[in-house]
Scaffold this motif. Structure first.
Motif, PDB file in Angstrom:
ATOM      1  N   LEU A   1       9.688  -4.887   4.378  1.00 53.62           N
ATOM      2  CA  LEU A   1       9.736  -6.246   3.814  1.00 53.62           C
ATOM      3  C   LEU A   1      11.018  -7.010   4.147  1.00 53.62           C
ATOM      4  O   LEU A   1      10.987  -8.231   4.293  1.00 53.62           O
ATOM      5  CB  LEU A   1       9.581  -6.188   2.287  1.00 53.62           C
ATOM      6  CG  LEU A   1       8.171  -5.960   1.753  1.00 53.62           C
ATOM      7  CD1 LEU A   1       8.197  -5.867   0.227  1.00 53.62           C
ATOM      8  CD2 LEU A   1       7.242  -7.095   2.178  1.00 53.62           C
TER       9      LEU A   1
ATOM     10  N   SER B   1       0.830  -1.203   0.000  1.00 48.05           N
ATOM     11  CA  SER B   1       0.000   0.000   0.000  1.00 48.05           C
ATOM     12  C   SER B   1       0.866   1.255   0.000  1.00 48.05           C
ATOM     13  O   SER B   1       0.414   2.311   0.424  1.00 48.05           O
ATOM     14  CB  SER B   1      -0.980  -0.016   1.168  1.00 48.05           C
ATOM     15  OG  SER B   1      -0.335  -0.436   2.346  1.00 48.05           O
TER      16      SER B   1
ATOM     17  N   CYS C   1       3.655   2.565   1.572  1.00 51.63           N
ATOM     18  CA  CYS C   1       3.720   3.310   2.830  1.00 51.63           C
ATOM     19  C   CYS C   1       4.928   4.232   2.916  1.00 51.63           C
ATOM     20  O   CYS C   1       5.017   5.048   3.818  1.00 51.63           O
ATOM     21  CB  CYS C   1       3.703   2.355   4.016  1.00 51.63           C
ATOM     22  SG  CYS C   1       5.256   1.463   4.216  1.00 51.63           S
TER      23      CYS C   1
ATOM     24  N   VAL D   1       1.924  -4.350   6.726  1.00 53.25           N
ATOM     25  CA  VAL D   1       1.230  -3.057   6.652  1.00 53.25           C
ATOM     26  C   VAL D   1      -0.029  -3.215   5.792  1.00 53.25           C
ATOM     27  O   VAL D   1      -1.070  -2.625   6.075  1.00 53.25           O
ATOM     28  CB  VAL D   1       2.166  -1.982   6.046  1.00 53.25           C
ATOM     29  CG1 VAL D   1       1.451  -0.650   5.899  1.00 53.25           C
ATOM     30  CG2 VAL D   1       3.421  -1.841   6.875  1.00 53.25           C
TER      31      VAL D   1
HETATM   32  S1  SF4 Z   1       6.051  -2.118   3.947  1.00 55.29           S
HETATM   33 FE1  SF4 Z   1       4.370  -2.894   2.696  1.00 55.29          FE
HETATM   34  S2  SF4 Z   1       3.209  -1.065   2.143  1.00 55.29           S
HETATM   35 FE2  SF4 Z   1       5.188  -0.360   2.827  1.00 55.29          FE
HETATM   36  S3  SF4 Z   1       6.369  -0.194   0.923  1.00 55.29           S
HETATM   37 FE3  SF4 Z   1       6.810  -2.224   1.831  1.00 55.29          FE
HETATM   38  S4  SF4 Z   1       5.369  -3.600   0.817  1.00 55.29           S
HETATM   39 FE4  SF4 Z   1       4.624  -1.502   0.461  1.00 55.29          FE
END
Ligand code: SF4
Ligand code: SF4
Lengths: 284, 218
Positions: free
Chosen positions: B138, B131, B133, B147
């Motif tokens: 990751l 989404s 963020c 998230v």
């Molecule tokens: S933590 Fe999730 S939402 Fe945020 S950039 Fe990485 S994959 Fe996308």
């Protein structure tokens, strides 16, 4: 120090109950219900429980506290961001509320405002850290507080959750973030509770076991279908089904669970859902 | 890609009630891939408009409707047909619709609802996994985004609603934290469980987002 904190520290077996704020402004039934409670150390005041919009838990807890009932203020991450949560905690302290139960909160999908935007700016671990920070005199931005709150922060756990190690990772984090007691989801089986309490032993944090008064097999099935984290096992549903007097059977089940809590835990949290008059019978 | 779907026809009908002649715009990128705004859907829209007694002055499927300059160029190529129309109907994501509306004075009617940045599981099955963020976690979560794929976006492990490793919000879906936990175990590392993750820095995602390559991208 709150009575709850004192009694737990003194190794006393504690009893907590819970009261939901009204949908509307009529506080009389809740205040009246609290007055009638017997043998209870503190009362949880639920926060838009099940994601159903109600009067603020803080407002009812403040009233209860001032009328002499010790409360455990429930606060979820679902409806407020980190600023609102800090404001409310400082407000709670100003009203003399010390006991907290800091929760993620059921998803909005389950409640009466499913179109609302869920917040979840913090999770329960981060909210515990936040409370610890306030108690140490600073807000989340590191700014000093003029008047420092005193809290006894607690957290929730589902002792029967699987995978167990995954669930327990989070318990460990909650303790590290300042959880001073746990209240559990409704307990229905001895085995999982025993396993959980064995894992808890080295952490030395008191556990108050959740006991739910079930009135019928129908109610048990409803809970299974609609309440996140509640799973009444089939044999218990059958016991309620086969009983001539399901309410008496529900009481018997609750009493057995309280027995396990006396053997393994530091207290019980009674969820009687409008049948608070049965509390003495459950504890008998 | 951006996943979008056609708006309910009664909503479109209402939005177009004051317009008789329309110019149609599709997008050859995401909206084509998710079968919401490609050649085929623009043609189907034209057929439906005919049943509503509307006239179509022309149509174009733009390479990437979100590219503001490219959209401007394409609209210039169809200057006359655009001029003739009372409004433009755009079958593209909200971003594409706004490239068009920022390039013409005329009324622009968006024909799609934009839903999420989606992965393709298989043809016609899309799943949101990121989404955007602005502060990616990751690398600590074994390549599974909590998230986005945890219904509550929790950062420190599962909520109390997890039942047998499934999500409280939808029992068809596995709890994101269970997936993260299992994959980290297979990789024999602690990852995100080694620390308490602090509250997320949402200022990284302040809206509206703006970004410029350093040195003009050279
Ligand atoms: S933590 Fe999730 S939402 Fe945020 S950039 Fe990485 S994959 Fe996308
Ligand atoms: S069950 Fe798992 S995925 Fe679902 S909201 Fe709770 S933590 Fe997130």
């Amino acid at each position: 120090m709150s009575q709850l904190a004192q009694q737990l520290a003194g190794g006393q077996f504690v009893v907590t109950a819970e009261i939901a704020p009204p949908k509307g402004t009529n506080l009389a039934p809740a205040l009246d219900g609290a007055r009638k409670l017997r043998g209870v150390t503190a009362v949880n005041v639920t926060d838009n429980q099940g994601a159903n919009m109600r009067l603020s838990s803080l407002a009812l807890a403040a009233q209860l506290q001032q009328s002499g009932t010790e409360t455990i203020l429930q606060l979820t991450c679902r409806d407020r961001n980190r600023m609102a949560l800090q404001s409310d905690l400082l407000g709670a302290a100003a009203f003399g509320i010390e006991n907290l139960l800091l929760l993620s909160g059921d998803h909005g999908k389950f409640g009466d405002h499913p179109d609302a935007r869920p917040v979840f700016d913090l999770d329960s671990v981060q909210m515990l850290d936040m409370a610890s920070g306030l108690m140490a005199g600073t807000d989340m931005a590191g700014k000093p507080l003029n008047g420092v709150p005193r809290f006894f922060p607690g957290a929730a756990v589902n002792p029967a959750a699987e995978p167990f190690e995954l669930m327990f990772q989070k318990v460990t984090k909650k303790v590290a973030s300042g959880a001073r007691f746990f209240q559990t989801q409704s307990v229905f089986e001895h085995g999982p509770l025993e396993r959980f309490m064995a894992a808890m032993a080295p952490l030395r944090v008191p556990v108050i076991a959740g006991v739910l008064l079930m009135r019928s097999a129908k109610m048990a099935r409803f809970l299974n279908a609609n309440i996140p984290g509640v799973k009444v096992p089939q044999p218990l549903i059958e016991r309620l089904e086969d009983a001539g007097d399901p309410m008496a059977e529900g009481l018997a089940i609750a009493r057995e669970t309280v027995g396990w809590a006396r053997e393994l835990c530091q207290g019980v949290h009674l969820m009687t859902l409008g049948h608070e008059d049965q509390i003495p019978a459950i504890l008998a | 890609m951006i996943i979008s779907e056609l708006k309910p026809l009664d909503e479109l009908q209402l939005a177009l009630s004051a317009c008789d002649k329309l110019f149609l715009v599709g997008c050859a990128a995401c909206a084509t891939a998710c079968k919401a705004g490609g050649e085929e859907e623009v043609f189907k829209l034209q057929e439906w408009l005919a049943t509503q007694g509307k006239e179509v002055s022309g149509s174009v499927v733009i390479d990437e409707a979100c590219h503001i300059m490219r959209a401007a160029r394409e609209l210039r190529h169809h200057r006359n047909a655009v001029q003739e129309a009372d409004a433009l109907v755009v079958l593209a994501c909200g971003s594409g619709i706004q490239s068009i509306s920022s390039n013409v004075e005329k009324r622009v009617v968006g024909g799609l609802n934009s839903m999420f940045l989606g992965n393709v599981r298989r043809f016609g099955h899309y799943e949101e996994m990121c989404s955007l963020c602005g502060d990616c976690i990751l690398n600590e979560t074994a390549g599974i985004c909590p998230v986005t794929t945890c219904a509550k976006g929790l950062l420190n492990g599962p909520c109390g609603g997890m039942e047998d490793g499934r999500c409280e919000v939808d029992e068809e879906i596995e709890c994101a934290w269970r997936l993260i936990y299992e994959r980290l175990q297979k990789q024999r590392r602690q990852g995100v469980f080694a620390r308490r993750v602090p509250p997320k820095n949402w200022s990284r995602r302040r809206q509206p987002g703006r970004y410029r390559l350093k040195n003009g991208g050279r």
